[in-house]
Design a protein around this motif. Structure first.
Motif, short mmCIF file in Angstrom:
data_model
loop_
_atom_site.label_atom_id
_atom_site.label_comp_id
_atom_site.label_asym_id
_atom_site.label_seq_id
_atom_site.Cartn_x
_atom_site.Cartn_y
_atom_site.Cartn_z
N ALA A 31 -7.03 -1.36 3.56
CA ALA A 31 -7.48 -0.37 2.84
C ALA A 31 -6.65 0.68 2.50
O ALA A 31 -5.70 0.86 1.14
CB ALA A 31 -9.00 -0.45 2.70
N VAL A 35 -3.33 1.02 -1.04
CA VAL A 35 -3.36 2.52 -1.17
C VAL A 35 -1.83 3.33 -1.07
O VAL A 35 -1.29 3.82 -2.21
CB VAL A 35 -4.65 3.55 -0.77
CG1 VAL A 35 -4.62 5.22 -1.39
CG2 VAL A 35 -5.87 3.25 -1.84
N ALA A 47 -9.20 4.20 -6.12
CA ALA A 47 -9.02 4.10 -4.18
C ALA A 47 -9.34 4.71 -3.40
O ALA A 47 -9.89 4.43 -2.36
CB ALA A 47 -8.09 2.71 -4.29
#
Length: 85
Positions: A31, A35, A47
């Protein structure tokens, strides 16, 4: 090899927790990478909210340290602030 029932159980628990923590820590790393690759500020900010919640949850459960979570959030926030609208 462990000789006591309690130590055998502890080994089982440790192994399952390790797998659980590895999965969520890897998910968080992916993740963060996602980003960091973003170039649209609005998209990155949306996000970032989800990423912050994920990192805080991992830190609370001690899958990662709270300082690591804080450092990651800080670096990502600086990256997002540097993006142009």
């Amino acid at each position: 090899m462990a000789n006591h029932k309690s130590s055998i159980k502890r080994i089982r628990q440790t192994a399952s927790r390790r797998l659980h923590n590895r999965y969520y820590a890897k998910t968080a790393r992916n993740a963060v990478r996602r980003v960091r690759k973003m170039t649209v500020k609005a998209e990155a900010e949306a996000a970032f909210v989800k990423l912050t919640a994920m990192l805080d949850k991992l830190a609370a459960k001690k899958a990662i340290s709270k300082n690591k979570a804080s450092n990651l959030k800080s670096k990502i926030a600086r990256h997002i602030n540097g993006l142009t609208a």
